[in-house]
Design an enzyme around this catalytic site. Structure first.
Site, PDB file in Angstrom:
ATOM      1  N   GLY A  54      27.904-100.663  34.720  1.00 20.24           N
ATOM      2  CA  GLY A  54      26.844-100.460  33.571  1.00 20.24           C
ATOM      3  C   GLY A  54      25.601-100.150  34.099  1.00 20.24           C
ATOM      4  O   GLY A  54      24.740-101.487  33.424  1.00 20.24           O
ATOM      5  N   LYS A  62      29.328 -97.083  38.483  1.00 22.58           N
ATOM      6  CA  LYS A  62      29.706 -96.899  36.559  1.00 22.58           C
ATOM      7  C   LYS A  62      30.575 -98.176  36.777  1.00 22.58           C
ATOM      8  O   LYS A  62      31.530 -98.051  35.412  1.00 22.58           O
ATOM      9  CB  LYS A  62      31.296 -96.197  37.537  1.00 22.58           C
ATOM     10  CG  LYS A  62      31.111 -94.623  38.541  1.00 22.58           C
ATOM     11  CD  LYS A  62      29.894 -93.571  37.298  1.00 22.58           C
ATOM     12  CE  LYS A  62      29.809 -93.635  35.860  1.00 22.58           C
ATOM     13  NZ  LYS A  62      28.689 -92.722  35.481  1.00 22.58           N
ATOM     14  N   ARG A 118      23.075 -99.272  35.656  1.00 26.19           N
ATOM     15  CA  ARG A 118      21.819 -98.775  34.245  1.00 26.19           C
ATOM     16  C   ARG A 118      20.899 -98.873  33.173  1.00 26.19           C
ATOM     17  O   ARG A 118      20.165 -99.110  32.866  1.00 26.19           O
ATOM     18  CB  ARG A 118      21.345 -96.761  34.894  1.00 26.19           C
ATOM     19  CG  ARG A 118      21.262 -96.367  34.229  1.00 26.19           C
ATOM     20  CD  ARG A 118      19.210 -96.699  34.133  1.00 26.19           C
ATOM     21  NE  ARG A 118      19.428 -95.766  36.262  1.00 26.19           N
ATOM     22  CZ  ARG A 118      18.658 -95.900  36.384  1.00 26.19           C
ATOM     23  NH1 ARG A 118      17.297 -96.518  35.870  1.00 26.19           N
ATOM     24  NH2 ARG A 118      18.374 -95.983  37.657  1.00 26.19           N
ATOM     25  N   GLY A 121      28.309 -91.351  29.309  1.00 21.77           N
ATOM     26  CA  GLY A 121      29.448 -91.967  28.548  1.00 21.77           C
ATOM     27  C   GLY A 121      29.914 -90.970  27.959  1.00 21.77           C
ATOM     28  O   GLY A 121      30.948 -90.699  27.308  1.00 21.77           O
ATOM     29  N   ARG A 122      30.232 -89.775  29.453  1.00 23.70           N
ATOM     30  CA  ARG A 122      31.300 -89.373  29.301  1.00 23.70           C
ATOM     31  C   ARG A 122      32.427 -88.697  28.613  1.00 23.70           C
ATOM     32  O   ARG A 122      32.569 -90.041  28.952  1.00 23.70           O
ATOM     33  CB  ARG A 122      30.807 -88.764  31.138  1.00 23.70           C
ATOM     34  CG  ARG A 122      29.636 -87.898  31.268  1.00 23.70           C
ATOM     35  CD  ARG A 122      30.319 -87.440  32.661  1.00 23.70           C
ATOM     36  NE  ARG A 122      28.835 -86.407  33.443  1.00 23.70           N
ATOM     37  CZ  ARG A 122      28.417 -87.284  34.460  1.00 23.70           C
ATOM     38  NH1 ARG A 122      28.717 -88.843  34.755  1.00 23.70           N
ATOM     39  NH2 ARG A 122      27.233 -87.009  34.731  1.00 23.70           N
TER      40      ARG A 122
END
Length: 381
Positions: free
Chosen positions: A140, A138, A142, A345-346
């Site tokens: 970044g 979480k 990806r 971007g949830r």
């Protein structure tokens, strides 16, 4: 008849001489010897016992005169290119440092036949990664991987292999087979964020290659923990609240460091484990915040770190207001814009500000230590 008689008379006189008889006999013997030598040379070159031909795994036992003779004629006709041959050597699934050094030395001396043949037909060959994005979850990772894949000299695995934490027993050849084919000068990459917090991963990657370049995408540990929780919540809506998972005891304010969402953000602790096996100059720390605010700037640092020309620049990005992060104008192998999927971007749940502050206080000394270790202030406080 009268004309021929003197001729025959002279010939008879010539051959009746003892010296001439000996010369004739020696001449005949010499001709016979030359003929036998010539015949022997021609025959021996086709004899199966004199031709060295490898028989894979001992399956061929009977002499195959016809095939071997044909092989000899082909070898004598012209120089042969590298060709892929079956080998009896099987690489161990776990390569020790000593065996790795020996194998690396062998590869430096002798070109790999399969690599030579694959380069010749333009398809490339599979290699172990020279660079790995090792974390953090979480943070970044990806986004960074998708951005890097735009570079023509980077080839990367899309899925996370999880080799050095979950699949290590499968061996390095299994791992290599997951990699995309690369040409000379291209870099093979993969990303698995859980490596950064896996205690065995540094030693295992070092055993593969001490020259591996490592990239860590770090993010404000408090924001990262909330994002981690949000992802889990999307899959398991019935999990306890963020606040209840954060504390061992809400009254005393004791943080539960056994919860992975909290533990991952103690970056200094995990980095200390990596520095036992890799020097700091082989590890690049990418700011997850700057990856959003200035993707081209962070990608420039990554390209420099990998020794690549700065090809990925501002012209490759546009900011997506709906998602709240940058997207690619053109993705790898496509002429269309590309944004990360809906799982990125949830919207984060509302967290009690007091809990957020408690977490900031908890992480502060670890952050300070991390800044000191890396020589970079990420500005999380």
């Amino acid at each position: 008849m009268e004309y021929c008689s003197p001729v025959f008379h002279n010939l008879h006189a010539f051959w009746s001489s003892p010296v001439k008889k000996k010369l004739l006999l020696l001449s005949i013997m010499f001709v016979v010897w030359v003929y036998m030598l010539y015949s022997c040379v021609g025959y021996c070159s086709t004899m199966p016992g004199l031709v060295m031909v490898d028989t894979p795994r001992g399956k061929e036992t009977a002499p195959a005169t016809g095939r071997r003779s044909d092989l000899v004629s082909r070898l004598l006709a012209k120089p042969q290119p590298w060709e892929d041959v079956e080998s009896d050597y099987e690489e161990p699934s776990i390569r020790t440092a000593a065996s790795r050094d020996l194998l690396d030395a062998d590869r430096d001396r002798v070109p790999d036949p399969s690599a030579m043949s694959s380069f010749s037909n333009g398809s490339g060959s599979k290699k172990l990664p020279q660079a790995i994005i090792i974390g953090v979850k979480k943070g970044g990772t990806r986004a960074l991987l998708e951005f890097l894949r735009v570079h023509p000299d980077i080839r990367a695995v899309g899925a996370e292999p999880h080799f050095f934490d979950r699949n290590y027993e499968n061996g390095l050849e299994w791992y290599r087979d997951l990699m995309p084919k690369t040409l000379e000068g291209q870099i093979t990459m993969e990303k698995t964020p859980s490596y950064f917090v896996t205690r065995e991963a540094p030693a295992r990657i070092s055993a593969m290659s001490r020259d591996t370049k490592l990239i860590v995408v770090v993010r404000d540990p408090v924001t990262r923990a909330i994002s981690d929780y949000t992802q889990t919540l999307s899959k398991k809506p019935d999990i306890p609240s963020f606040e209840s998972l954060t504390f061992k005891n809400r009254t005393t304010g004791l943080i539960d460091t056994s919860w992975s969402a909290i533990q991952i953000g103690i970056y200094a602790k995990h980095l200390d484990n990596w520095l036992q096996y890799f020097p700091m100059d082989q590890i690049l720390f990418v700011s997850g915040e700057r990856l959003i605010s200035d993707p081209a700037g962070e990608l420039g640092r990554v390209q420099d770190f990998l020794g690549l020309k700065r090809i990925i620049t501002d012209k490759h990005f546009y900011f997506n207001q709906t998602k709240g992060f940058p997207c690619l104008k053109k993705a790898e192998g496509s002429s269309k814009p590309h944004c990360l999927g809906k799982t990125k971007g949830r919207t984060h749940p509302n967290i009690d500000p007091e809990v957020v502050q408690r977490l900031r206080d908890f992480y502060r000394p670890f952050n300070m230590k991390f800044y000191q270790m890396t020589g970079h202030n990420f500005g999380w406080d």
